[in-house]
Design a protein around this motif. Structure first.
Motif, PDB file in Angstrom:
ATOM      1  N   LYS A  49       3.892  -5.738  -7.178  1.00 28.82           N
ATOM      2  CA  LYS A  49       2.700  -5.125  -6.592  1.00 28.82           C
ATOM      3  C   LYS A  49       2.912  -3.622  -6.397  1.00 28.82           C
ATOM      4  O   LYS A  49       1.982  -2.830  -6.564  1.00 28.82           O
ATOM      5  CB  LYS A  49       2.356  -5.793  -5.268  1.00 28.82           C
ATOM      6  N   ILE A  50       4.131  -3.232  -6.042  1.00 29.04           N
ATOM      7  CA  ILE A  50       4.447  -1.810  -5.890  1.00 29.04           C
ATOM      8  C   ILE A  50       4.346  -1.110  -7.244  1.00 29.04           C
ATOM      9  O   ILE A  50       3.759  -0.028  -7.362  1.00 29.04           O
ATOM     10  CB  ILE A  50       5.855  -1.633  -5.290  1.00 29.04           C
ATOM     11  N   LEU A  51       4.906  -1.729  -8.284  1.00 29.42           N
ATOM     12  CA  LEU A  51       4.858  -1.137  -9.623  1.00 29.42           C
ATOM     13  C   LEU A  51       3.420  -1.014 -10.120  1.00 29.42           C
ATOM     14  O   LEU A  51       3.052  -0.005 -10.736  1.00 29.42           O
ATOM     15  CB  LEU A  51       5.684  -1.995 -10.588  1.00 29.42           C
ATOM     16  N   ALA A  52       2.606  -2.030  -9.839  1.00 27.52           N
ATOM     17  CA  ALA A  52       1.200  -1.985 -10.258  1.00 27.52           C
ATOM     18  C   ALA A  52       0.456  -0.849  -9.559  1.00 27.52           C
ATOM     19  O   ALA A  52      -0.359  -0.150 -10.165  1.00 27.52           O
ATOM     20  CB  ALA A  52       0.527  -3.328  -9.971  1.00 27.52           C
ATOM     21  N   MET A  53       0.756  -0.641  -8.278  1.00 31.15           N
ATOM     22  CA  MET A  53       0.101   0.435  -7.545  1.00 31.15           C
ATOM     23  C   MET A  53       0.538   1.797  -8.071  1.00 31.15           C
ATOM     24  O   MET A  53      -0.272   2.728  -8.160  1.00 31.15           O
ATOM     25  CB  MET A  53       0.410   0.315  -6.057  1.00 31.15           C
ATOM     26  N   CYS A  54       1.802   1.939  -8.438  1.00 30.58           N
ATOM     27  CA  CYS A  54       2.271   3.208  -9.020  1.00 30.58           C
ATOM     28  C   CYS A  54       1.460   3.557 -10.264  1.00 30.58           C
ATOM     29  O   CYS A  54       1.076   4.714 -10.470  1.00 30.58           O
ATOM     30  CB  CYS A  54       3.754   3.111  -9.365  1.00 30.58           C
ATOM     31  N   LYS A  55       1.189   2.573 -11.108  1.00 28.50           N
ATOM     32  CA  LYS A  55       0.403   2.821 -12.315  1.00 28.50           C
ATOM     33  C   LYS A  55      -1.031   3.189 -11.962  1.00 28.50           C
ATOM     34  O   LYS A  55      -1.635   4.064 -12.576  1.00 28.50           O
ATOM     35  CB  LYS A  55       0.430   1.590 -13.220  1.00 28.50           C
ATOM     36  N   GLN A  56      -1.597   2.515 -10.955  1.00 26.95           N
ATOM     37  CA  GLN A  56      -2.960   2.839 -10.540  1.00 26.95           C
ATOM     38  C   GLN A  56      -3.056   4.270 -10.032  1.00 26.95           C
ATOM     39  O   GLN A  56      -4.070   4.944 -10.213  1.00 26.95           O
ATOM     40  CB  GLN A  56      -3.430   1.868  -9.450  1.00 26.95           C
TER      41      GLN A  56
END
Length: 243
Positions: A49-56
């Motif tokens: 979830k942290i990695l996904a937010m970084c991309k967002q």
């Protein structure tokens, strides 16, 4: 463990961010991971979830999934880091870095202007999330590790960062007008002389931003929450850190 060693117990998320306690984000990443039928957690789920937010948020660096990811153990460029914080300063809209504000032809006519012809960016964070995070990061400057970054007469938000062995020292912050990131480190990745993000990086940021805000109309921080309930983070007694 925390920078000062040991464990500080339950506290508000605002205090954890302001004081840069390492244990809280690690616990949060574990708590974000769902339990299976046996009550066990897949800790990668929380970090995903942290990695996904970084991309967002627009980061393009190749961020590795490691157990220490929640406390920032990843190689990220200064441009990438500042781009991510610019989302907060931009009211939750993603930002694409650009070098030219406008382009004119030989007659002086504007043939391209970023605010008119640049890519339209999506809203990736809600107003409430932006306001709450901004409130928390104002406390980093006013009461926490970045007091050397205080701007006279200008409300600001930001976060310090220091890596193992003092190899990297960061401060990234923003006002309603500008966002800026400062990094200090050695070219050969050797340790600095115990430099932390709250020392030279915060001081340099303050000098640059103080000058940048001279003679302009000061814009308030976006969606700043002035009265939010303090969220107490206290991990469950049955949880265990296994990283």
């Amino acid at each position: 463990k925390n920078y000062s060693g040991g464990y500080a117990g339950a506290m508000t998320l605002t205090t954890a961010l302001a004081k840069s306690y390492n244990t809280i984000p690690v616990w949060m990443s574990l708590e974000m991971s769902p339990r299976d039928s046996n009550g066990e957690r897949s800790y990668r789920a929380g970090r995903s979830k942290i990695l996904a937010m970084c991309k967002q948020l627009g980061l393009v660096s190749d961020i590795k999934d490691t157990p220490s990811l929640p406390i920032g153990a990843a190689d990220v460029t200064v441009m990438d880091m500042t781009t991510g914080y610019a989302v907060f300063a931009n009211g939750g809209k993603r930002v694409s870095p650009f070098a030219a504000i406008e382009v004119r032809n030989s007659n002086g006519d504007i043939i391209w202007r970023e605010d008119r012809d640049g890519p339209r960016q999506p809203q990736v964070l809600s107003n409430q999330v932006v306001g709450d995070l901004t409130y928390m990061m104002t406390k980093v400057i006013e009461e926490g590790t970045a007091r050397r970054a205080i701007l006279e007469g200008v409300k600001a938000a930001g976060k310090t960062g220091t890596t193992n062995a003092y190899r990297d020292a960061w401060f990234v912050g923003y006002t309603g007008n500008y966002v800026a990131g400062v990094w200090f480190g050695n070219d050969d990745n050797s340790a600095t002389n115990n430099m932390t993000g709250g020392t030279l990086p915060a001081m340099v940021w303050r000098e640059i931003m103080s000058y940048a805000h001279q003679g302009i109309e000061i814009t308030p921080l976006p969606h700043l929450s002035r009265d939010i309930e303090p969220a107490i983070f206290s991990p469950s007694a049955t949880a265990a850190i296994q990283i």
